[in-house]
Design a protein around this motif. Structure first.
Motif, short mmCIF file in Angstrom:
data_model
loop_
_atom_site.label_atom_id
_atom_site.label_comp_id
_atom_site.label_asym_id
_atom_site.label_seq_id
_atom_site.Cartn_x
_atom_site.Cartn_y
_atom_site.Cartn_z
N LYS A 124 64.98 117.37 64.72
CA LYS A 124 65.53 116.18 65.36
C LYS A 124 65.04 116.05 66.79
O LYS A 124 64.77 114.94 67.28
N TYR B 297 61.45 114.44 66.95
CA TYR B 297 61.33 113.00 66.72
C TYR B 297 62.19 112.15 67.64
O TYR B 297 62.01 110.94 67.72
N SER B 298 63.13 112.78 68.37
CA SER B 298 64.00 112.00 69.25
C SER B 298 63.34 111.65 70.57
O SER B 298 63.74 110.72 71.25
N ALA C 207 54.47 110.66 66.54
CA ALA C 207 55.78 110.81 67.17
C ALA C 207 56.13 112.28 67.35
O ALA C 207 56.08 113.08 66.42
N ASP D 274 56.38 109.15 58.65
CA ASP D 274 57.13 107.89 58.70
C ASP D 274 57.49 107.48 60.12
O ASP D 274 57.42 106.29 60.47
N HIS D 275 57.89 108.43 60.95
CA HIS D 275 58.24 108.10 62.34
C HIS D 275 57.04 107.50 63.06
O HIS D 275 57.17 106.55 63.84
N THR D 276 55.88 108.06 62.80
CA THR D 276 54.65 107.58 63.42
C THR D 276 54.26 106.21 62.88
O THR D 276 53.86 105.32 63.62
N ASN E 62 56.10 103.94 61.93
CA ASN E 62 56.97 102.89 62.46
C ASN E 62 56.36 102.19 63.68
O ASN E 62 56.77 101.10 64.05
N LEU F 139 61.51 112.41 54.66
CA LEU F 139 60.34 111.93 55.39
C LEU F 139 59.11 111.99 54.50
O LEU F 139 58.87 112.97 53.81
#
Length: 203
Positions: free
Chosen positions: A7, A10-11, A129, A156-158, A160, A193
């Motif tokens: 966490k 990615y935060s 990310a 997935d975070h990237t 976005n 993810l």
């Protein structure tokens, strides 16, 4: 109970990724494997399908504790060099006895690699990310010779952030590269993810 770092990554709560990965090093393998980390295996398998000579020298950029190198070795690649910004993670990678050479470097001084030194460069779970900035894409791609391969992933975070996919599309549209492989699949399935994996061939 060991602290979970996923966490935090990615935060964006930390300003120093080297500090974060130094703290995470000892529990990194356990945490990501507990969450089913499969992107290294996916990229290794895809590379095996397009590379005819498995003795080609590979730079595993952002090798961390060596999980990516382990996946490459498992499908038959023989000559893998690792490069990372975290001394703590590289120390653990050394124990896996995977790499021909392992180096720690300071990203502010540039990547300590010569142009055309490697025909294959991987950045598995590295750009995006909570990790290396998008500028690293250009830096690594520039190091490849003509017909060199760049294998990397965006989670997935990237994804976005549309600038990452835009970078890939720009590379293709300019005629700088051709896409040999792209697929969307599991990254850390137990953390819900996924990731895109890519293999570009430099033109």
């Amino acid at each position: 109970m060991a602290k979970s770092y996923l966490k935090d990554v990615y935060s964006g709560d930390t300003n120093d990724s080297r500090e974060l990965y130094a703290s995470w090093a000892e529990t990194y393998d356990e945490e990501v494997q507990k969450n089913g980390y499969v992107t290294p295996k996916r990229i290794a398998g895809a590379l095996k399908d397009v590379v005819t000579d498995q003795t080609e020298f590979i730079l595993d950029y952002g090798c961390g504790t060596g999980l990516s190198g382990y996946a490459l070795k498992a499908v038959g690649f023989e000559n893998i060099d690792g490069l990372d910004i975290s001394q703590e993670m590289v120390r653990l990678a050394e124990k896996k006895l995977i790499y021909r050479s392992l180096k720690v470097f300071d990203p502010s001084t540039g990547i300590p690699v010569h142009s055309n030194q490697y025909k294959i460069i991987t950045a598995i779970g590295v750009i995006g990310a909570g990790a290396a900035p998008l500028s690293v894409f250009d830096s690594l791609f520039a190091l490849l010779p003509k017909n060199g391969l760049f294998a990397f992933s965006f989670n997935d975070h990237t994804l976005n952030d549309p600038s990452y996919e835009k970078k890939v599309k720009s590379c293709l549209s300019k005629g700088s590269a051709t896409m040999l492989h792209k697929s969307y699949g599991n990254h850390l399935p137990k953390a819900n993810l996924k990731s895109n994996i890519y293999i570009l061939k430099k033109l």
